[in-house]
Design a protein around this motif. Structure first.
Motif, PDB file in Angstrom:
ATOM      1  N   MET A  14     -47.743 -11.355  24.105  1.00 45.44           N
ATOM      2  CA  MET A  14     -47.159 -12.679  24.360  1.00 45.44           C
ATOM      3  C   MET A  14     -45.683 -12.698  23.972  1.00 45.44           C
ATOM      4  O   MET A  14     -44.858 -13.256  24.691  1.00 45.44           O
ATOM      5  CB  MET A  14     -47.931 -13.754  23.589  1.00 45.44           C
ATOM      6  N   LYS A  15     -45.340 -12.082  22.851  1.00 53.19           N
ATOM      7  CA  LYS A  15     -43.932 -12.051  22.427  1.00 53.19           C
ATOM      8  C   LYS A  15     -43.096 -11.240  23.416  1.00 53.19           C
ATOM      9  O   LYS A  15     -41.988 -11.640  23.771  1.00 53.19           O
ATOM     10  CB  LYS A  15     -43.786 -11.480  21.019  1.00 53.19           C
ATOM     11  N   GLN A  16     -43.630 -10.130  23.863  1.00 53.32           N
ATOM     12  CA  GLN A  16     -42.916  -9.300  24.827  1.00 53.32           C
ATOM     13  C   GLN A  16     -42.663 -10.084  26.125  1.00 53.32           C
ATOM     14  O   GLN A  16     -41.558 -10.078  26.659  1.00 53.32           O
ATOM     15  CB  GLN A  16     -43.729  -8.038  25.109  1.00 53.32           C
ATOM     16  N   SER A  36     -56.612 -19.216  28.864  1.00 49.82           N
ATOM     17  CA  SER A  36     -55.378 -19.026  28.098  1.00 49.82           C
ATOM     18  C   SER A  36     -54.459 -18.048  28.832  1.00 49.82           C
ATOM     19  O   SER A  36     -54.927 -17.181  29.569  1.00 49.82           O
ATOM     20  CB  SER A  36     -55.695 -18.472  26.708  1.00 49.82           C
ATOM     21  N   TRP A  37     -53.174 -18.196  28.608  1.00 48.02           N
ATOM     22  CA  TRP A  37     -52.207 -17.289  29.220  1.00 48.02           C
ATOM     23  C   TRP A  37     -52.398 -15.872  28.694  1.00 48.02           C
ATOM     24  O   TRP A  37     -52.231 -14.899  29.424  1.00 48.02           O
ATOM     25  CB  TRP A  37     -50.783 -17.780  28.982  1.00 48.02           C
ATOM     26  N   SER A  38     -52.805 -15.731  27.442  1.00 47.41           N
ATOM     27  CA  SER A  38     -53.020 -14.385  26.901  1.00 47.41           C
ATOM     28  C   SER A  38     -54.141 -13.666  27.644  1.00 47.41           C
ATOM     29  O   SER A  38     -54.076 -12.454  27.855  1.00 47.41           O
ATOM     30  CB  SER A  38     -53.290 -14.423  25.391  1.00 47.41           C
ATOM     31  N   THR A  39     -55.176 -14.398  28.081  1.00 48.01           N
ATOM     32  CA  THR A  39     -56.258 -13.790  28.870  1.00 48.01           C
ATOM     33  C   THR A  39     -55.695 -13.195  30.150  1.00 48.01           C
ATOM     34  O   THR A  39     -56.024 -12.063  30.525  1.00 48.01           O
ATOM     35  CB  THR A  39     -57.336 -14.850  29.213  1.00 48.01           C
ATOM     36  N   ILE A  40     -54.820 -13.931  30.813  1.00 46.48           N
ATOM     37  CA  ILE A  40     -54.234 -13.459  32.077  1.00 46.48           C
ATOM     38  C   ILE A  40     -53.290 -12.289  31.831  1.00 46.48           C
ATOM     39  O   ILE A  40     -53.315 -11.295  32.562  1.00 46.48           O
ATOM     40  CB  ILE A  40     -53.528 -14.614  32.814  1.00 46.48           C
ATOM     41  N   LEU A  41     -52.458 -12.386  30.803  1.00 43.83           N
ATOM     42  CA  LEU A  41     -51.542 -11.272  30.501  1.00 43.83           C
ATOM     43  C   LEU A  41     -52.322  -9.995  30.214  1.00 43.83           C
ATOM     44  O   LEU A  41     -51.911  -8.905  30.634  1.00 43.83           O
ATOM     45  CB  LEU A  41     -50.652 -11.598  29.305  1.00 43.83           C
ATOM     46  N   ASN A  42     -53.445 -10.124  29.524  1.00 46.96           N
ATOM     47  CA  ASN A  42     -54.259  -8.946  29.226  1.00 46.96           C
ATOM     48  C   ASN A  42     -54.888  -8.342  30.473  1.00 46.96           C
ATOM     49  O   ASN A  42     -55.231  -7.158  30.482  1.00 46.96           O
ATOM     50  CB  ASN A  42     -55.340  -9.288  28.193  1.00 46.96           C
ATOM     51  N   CYS A  71     -40.193 -19.440  20.295  1.00 48.92           N
ATOM     52  CA  CYS A  71     -41.129 -20.483  20.706  1.00 48.92           C
ATOM     53  C   CYS A  71     -42.505 -20.178  20.101  1.00 48.92           C
ATOM     54  O   CYS A  71     -42.979 -19.036  20.193  1.00 48.92           O
ATOM     55  CB  CYS A  71     -41.214 -20.535  22.227  1.00 48.92           C
ATOM     56  N   PRO A  72     -43.143 -21.174  19.476  1.00 48.54           N
ATOM     57  CA  PRO A  72     -44.394 -20.933  18.748  1.00 48.54           C
ATOM     58  C   PRO A  72     -45.501 -20.273  19.565  1.00 48.54           C
ATOM     59  O   PRO A  72     -46.257 -19.459  19.034  1.00 48.54           O
ATOM     60  CB  PRO A  72     -44.819 -22.332  18.285  1.00 48.54           C
ATOM     61  N   TRP A  73     -45.612 -20.590  20.849  1.00 48.24           N
ATOM     62  CA  TRP A  73     -46.700 -20.027  21.663  1.00 48.24           C
ATOM     63  C   TRP A  73     -46.595 -18.512  21.785  1.00 48.24           C
ATOM     64  O   TRP A  73     -47.590 -17.845  22.047  1.00 48.24           O
ATOM     65  CB  TRP A  73     -46.741 -20.677  23.050  1.00 48.24           C
TER      66      TRP A  73
END
Length: 189
Positions: free
Chosen positions: A16-18, A48-54, A7-9
């Motif tokens: 994000m890939k993990q 962004s979701w990456s902000t939360i994952l971080n 999936c591109p996101w």
């Protein structure tokens, strides 16, 4: 399989890939995980979701690894400390939402036996596998997320609008919204 593309996101970072490969869209009925994802999705609103994952580990540390009972019992001074020093998004309403959502989760657990049973009842305890070919086909919300959002709001949950709930349902695997070209789609595993 040749020709498969994730999936591109999920291509924006290793984290994000993990998350995409190991969690997103995989059915979970673990109450603590569901509660964590509900609150992380709520925290993402406007970000962004990456902000939360971080910041995920910071959230886990601040909120007792999302133990529902411990979050429900958090006193004001602990929430204030998180607001000023926590490694989280410092947004008062989002921080207070964790305690509010924990109290609401306790109430639905009393009624349904568990938070998980309550959430999964909307899909009759089954995963819904979609067959999107392109990212643009995946909706931001749908009829079920609207119904769940309304029900959760009535029960005292907050930061549970239909878009947040749809993302939450994707995260916990009620929906498999991996693209059909993705090796993580149910039909490709």
């Amino acid at each position: 399989m040749s020709g498969q593309k994730i999936c591109p996101w999920a291509e924006s970072s290793v984290l994000m890939k993990q998350y995409h490969d190991q969690e997103w869209g995989i059915p979970s009925k673990d109450n603590t995980y569901l509660f964590e994802m509900l609150n992380l999705e709520g925290a993402q609103a406007g970000l962004s979701w990456s902000t939360i994952l971080n910041k995920r580990e910071g959230y886990r540390q601040a909120f007792h690894h999302f133990d529902i009972d411990k979050c429900a019992a958090m006193p004001e001074d602990e929430l204030e400390k998180i607001l000023s020093t926590g490694e989280v998004v410092r947004h008062r309403l989002k921080i207070n939402a964790v305690r509010k959502n924990a109290v609401a989760a306790q109430l639905v657990a009393k009624e349904y036996g568990s938070f998980s049973t309550y959430i999964w009842q909307f899909s009759e305890q089954k995963q819904i596998v979609n067959h999107w070919k392109e990212a643009g086909q995946v909706p931001a919300q749908n009829e079920m997320s609207v119904v769940i959002s309304k029900d959760m709001k009535k029960r005292g949950f907050t930061f549970v609008g239909p878009v947040i709930i749809y993302s939450f349902l994707q995260a916990i695997g009620v929906y498999d919204d991996h693209l059909t070209t993705c090796p993580c789609h149910t039909n490709n595993r």
